[in-house]
Design an enzyme around this catalytic site. Structure first.
Site, mmCIF file in Angstrom:
data_model
loop_
_atom_site.group_PDB
_atom_site.id
_atom_site.type_symbol
_atom_site.label_atom_id
_atom_site.label_comp_id
_atom_site.label_asym_id
_atom_site.label_seq_id
_atom_site.Cartn_x
_atom_site.Cartn_y
_atom_site.Cartn_z
ATOM 1 N N LYS A 116 -111.743 36.228 -17.481
ATOM 2 C CA LYS A 116 -112.934 37.091 -17.472
ATOM 3 C C LYS A 116 -114.069 36.571 -18.347
ATOM 4 C CE LYS A 116 -110.368 39.443 -14.821
ATOM 5 N NZ LYS A 116 -110.404 39.049 -13.407
ATOM 6 N N GLY A 164 -108.214 45.204 -13.830
ATOM 7 C CA GLY A 164 -107.480 46.381 -13.394
ATOM 8 C C GLY A 164 -107.042 47.271 -14.540
ATOM 9 N N LYS A 201 -120.396 46.501 -24.839
ATOM 10 C CA LYS A 201 -120.891 47.864 -24.992
ATOM 11 C C LYS A 201 -120.174 48.726 -23.948
ATOM 12 C CE LYS A 201 -124.044 51.041 -26.148
ATOM 13 N NZ LYS A 201 -124.067 51.538 -27.536
ATOM 14 N N PHE A 202 -119.745 49.915 -24.325
ATOM 15 C CA PHE A 202 -119.071 50.807 -23.380
ATOM 16 C C PHE A 202 -120.095 51.503 -22.492
ATOM 17 C CE2 PHE A 202 -117.006 55.111 -22.651
ATOM 18 C CZ PHE A 202 -116.113 54.661 -21.689
ATOM 19 N N GLU A 275 -117.698 42.893 -8.189
ATOM 20 C CA GLU A 275 -117.633 44.290 -8.640
ATOM 21 C C GLU A 275 -118.684 44.541 -9.711
ATOM 22 O OE1 GLU A 275 -112.841 45.182 -8.239
ATOM 23 O OE2 GLU A 275 -113.701 44.935 -10.223
ATOM 24 N N GLU A 288 -116.253 42.181 -12.445
ATOM 25 C CA GLU A 288 -115.236 41.177 -12.093
ATOM 26 C C GLU A 288 -115.566 40.648 -10.725
ATOM 27 O OE1 GLU A 288 -111.256 42.846 -12.157
ATOM 28 O OE2 GLU A 288 -111.506 43.517 -14.213
ATOM 29 N N ARG A 292 -110.278 37.489 -3.139
ATOM 30 C CA ARG A 292 -109.331 37.749 -2.052
ATOM 31 C C ARG A 292 -109.953 38.716 -1.040
ATOM 32 N NH1 ARG A 292 -108.130 41.318 -6.324
ATOM 33 N NH2 ARG A 292 -108.356 43.477 -5.646
ATOM 34 N N VAL A 295 -108.024 45.533 0.038
ATOM 35 C CA VAL A 295 -107.519 46.658 0.842
ATOM 36 C C VAL A 295 -108.668 47.273 1.646
ATOM 37 C CG1 VAL A 295 -106.490 48.965 0.719
ATOM 38 C CG2 VAL A 295 -105.674 47.175 -0.825
HETATM 39 C C1 MV4 Z 1 -115.883 48.897 -18.418
HETATM 40 C C2 MV4 Z 1 -116.128 50.284 -18.463
HETATM 41 C C3 MV4 Z 1 -117.158 50.711 -19.275
HETATM 42 N N1 MV4 Z 1 -117.872 49.838 -20.003
HETATM 43 N N2 MV4 Z 1 -116.653 48.064 -19.155
HETATM 44 C C4 MV4 Z 1 -111.973 49.160 -15.652
HETATM 45 C C5 MV4 Z 1 -111.166 48.053 -15.087
HETATM 46 C C6 MV4 Z 1 -111.798 46.796 -15.470
HETATM 47 N N3 MV4 Z 1 -112.080 46.063 -14.295
HETATM 48 C C7 MV4 Z 1 -113.042 47.165 -16.192
HETATM 49 N N4 MV4 Z 1 -113.110 48.588 -16.263
HETATM 50 C C8 MV4 Z 1 -114.096 49.203 -16.951
HETATM 51 N N5 MV4 Z 1 -114.904 48.395 -17.660
HETATM 52 C C9 MV4 Z 1 -117.601 48.536 -19.928
HETATM 53 N N6 MV4 Z 1 -118.307 47.673 -20.667
HETATM 54 C C10 MV4 Z 1 -115.325 51.129 -17.707
HETATM 55 C C11 MV4 Z 1 -114.295 50.602 -16.964
HETATM 56 C C12 MV4 Z 1 -113.510 51.562 -16.240
HETATM 57 C C13 MV4 Z 1 -113.537 51.640 -14.846
HETATM 58 C C14 MV4 Z 1 -114.305 50.788 -14.066
HETATM 59 C C15 MV4 Z 1 -114.308 50.879 -12.705
HETATM 60 C C16 MV4 Z 1 -113.557 51.839 -12.081
HETATM 61 C C17 MV4 Z 1 -112.796 52.706 -12.800
HETATM 62 C C18 MV4 Z 1 -112.758 52.625 -14.182
HETATM 63 C C19 MV4 Z 1 -111.980 53.515 -14.926
HETATM 64 C C20 MV4 Z 1 -111.943 53.391 -16.277
HETATM 65 C C21 MV4 Z 1 -112.696 52.427 -16.947
#
Ligand code: MV4
Length: 450
Positions: A116, A164, A201-202, A275, A288, A292, A295
């Site tokens: 990643k 995931g 950052k979230f 994504e 990401e 592939r 689904v």
């Molecule tokens: C995040 C996020 C919030 N902020 N990144 C979930 C799986 C992984 N591919 C990355 N994910 C997330 N990354 C930042 N900086 C929230 C998620 C996330 C999420 C993303 C897509 C679909 C469902 C989710 C459920 C929880 C958290």
């Protein structure tokens, strides 16, 4: 064009690939574990090779066994489907060395996007928006503290080998950073054998919207529009749709351009998905890239009226793509029908299907490998069917889905059908105004005891 394709997968996707191969005049080889003797992919392939006992590690992940099946059947290409070996760079490399075409991207593409931090660096270089955060891997707690303070709490700690949801932690308070970093690192080490971490950052209450792309061996990359995938539970998608109720023409164009830039930056070959996280202010960020077929590719097939497996095979055989982008002409929704009990924490319910009737009629598609009398083995994932509806508008599509769910009958095992029925009547779902948090507060009404 290929003469014979071996499908290194099972279930509905194996059947899905067999169908397109048949239409293209390509012979097919199924592989199967002893638990899948009676699966339809075995019945519908031209040849079938038993590959081992039920455990995936000894069957659908057994690379020497699969290469032996290629050898004895003289297949000239392998379709990996999704899951199992679909994003295994070593497997793609072994295929190349064995002179059998892996229908998918190159081992380098898989490696680059599988890590990643490398994927994110590649996206920054390609001008694709990313979430602000650490400059690559963090070395230690001290650096993590500095970076988190800079980007501002809340932050998300992510494993570079992750995806995931594994090895991921949100930190709201600096005093929790050390413990959460340790926990995430341990989880990543155990799951991937790699504890490299980075910080972002979230993004609060994001939507998950992904762009389907296709690239050929000559550097052409196009996009095939978006899929809205915010209806998820514990990182498992349950419903996908296209177009996204959230996108307008301008955002669709900007996200499409970004996805094309992502594909072009790595000379992507095959079909893939970029994504994105999308926040309430319509900012979007690379999350990401999936290298592939997914689904939910069926949703895109329905709205642009193209067979993505055929595109995949043509690209692998060296054909050029037109280079045009594709836009939704219809609305499509997919409900994943899993053998799970939605009233009992979605617990898997393997076992014998005593009675089965799949929905039919105009605008209704069901992709499934099961039938009445089939026994769902406990060893693999619990998805038994995909119910896809399409109509001119989202409203009509939901109306059709309600009707189609009503006539989808499975007896002998519990399924997610009742969940989908309640979702199709939920006001928030109907409004189109939902995020990835939606299912956390969605309250399923218990059925009345009989
Ligand atoms: C995040 C996020 C919030 N902020 N990144 C979930 C799986 C992984 N591919 C990355 N994910 C997330 N990354 C930042 N900086 C929230 C998620 C996330 C999420 C993303 C897509 C679909 C469902 C989710 C459920 C929880 C958290």
């Amino acid at each position: 064009m290929f003469k014979k394709v071996l499908i290194a997968n099972r279930g509905e996707i194996a059947l899905r690939v067999i169908r397109t191969c048949k239409e293209m005049g390509i012979k097919t080889v199924a592989i199967y574990s002893t638990a899948d003797r009676d699966s339809l992919h075995v019945r519908f392939a031209d040849e079938a090779v038993c590959i081992g006992p039920p455990a995936s590690a000894q069957s659908y992940l057994n690379i020497p066994g699969i290469m032996a099946a290629v050898e004895i059947t003289n297949a000239d290409a392998i379709h990996p489907g999704y899951g199992f070996l679909a994003e295994n760079a070593d497997f793609a490399e072994i295929c190349a060395q064995s002179d059998v075409k892996f229908i998918g991207p190159t081992p380098e593409h898989i490696r680059k996007m599988g890590d990643k931090v490398t994927a994110k660096e590649t996206m920054i270089a390609a001008n694709v928006p990313v979430v602000p955060g650490s400059d690559g891997l963090i070395k230690d707690l001290k650096e993590a503290e500095t970076v988190c303070k800079e980007v501002g709490y809340p932050v998300m700690l992510k494993a570079t080998a992750g995806g995931g949801g594994k090895g991921m932690r949100v930190v709201f308070d600096p005093k929790d950073l050390e413990s959460q970093l340790t926990a995430a690192q341990q989880e990543a080490k155990a799951a991937f054998g790699n504890d490299g971490m980075y910080v972002e950052k979230f993004v609060e209450e994001p939507r998950h919207i992904e762009i389907q792309i296709a690239g050929d061996q000559y550097g052409n990359v196009c996009h095939l529009s978006e899929r809205e995938c915010s209806i998820q539970r514990r990182h498992q998608k349950l419903v996908e749709e296209s177009p996204s109720p959230f996108l307008d023409e301008d955002l669709r164009k900007r996200m499409g351009d970004a996805a094309i830039n992502a594909g072009k930056a790595i000379n992507y070959e095959g079909v893939g998905t970029v994504e994105f996280l999308v926040d309430k202010h319509r900012n979007f960020y690379f999350m990401e890239m999936n290298t592939r077929i997914q689904v939910e590719h069926t949703v895109t097939e329905e709205v642009i009226d193209h067979d993505l497996i055929r595109e995949q095979i043509k690209i692998a055989a060296g054909e050029k793509i037109s280079g045009d982008n594709y836009y939704p002409m219809m609305h499509a929704i997919e409900c994943r029908i899993n053998a799970e009990d939605p009233f009992n924490d979605f617990r898997p319910c393997p076992g014998k299907i005593t009675s089965f009737h799949s929905s039919k009629g105009h605008g209704v598609r069901v992709d499934t490998h099961v039938y009445a009398g089939y026994t769902i083995p406990p060893y693999y994932d619990s998805m038994i069917a995909k119910l896809i509806c399409r109509a001119q508008t989202r409203k009509e599509c939901i109306e059709k889905m309600r009707r189609a769910l009503d006539e989808f009958i499975v007896e002998g095992v519990k399924t997610t059908v009742p969940f989908h029925q309640q979702l199709m009547d939920d006001e928030k779902f109907l409004s189109g105004n939902f995020t990835t948090k939606f299912l956390e507060t969605f309250e399923l009404k218990k059925p009345k005891p009989e």
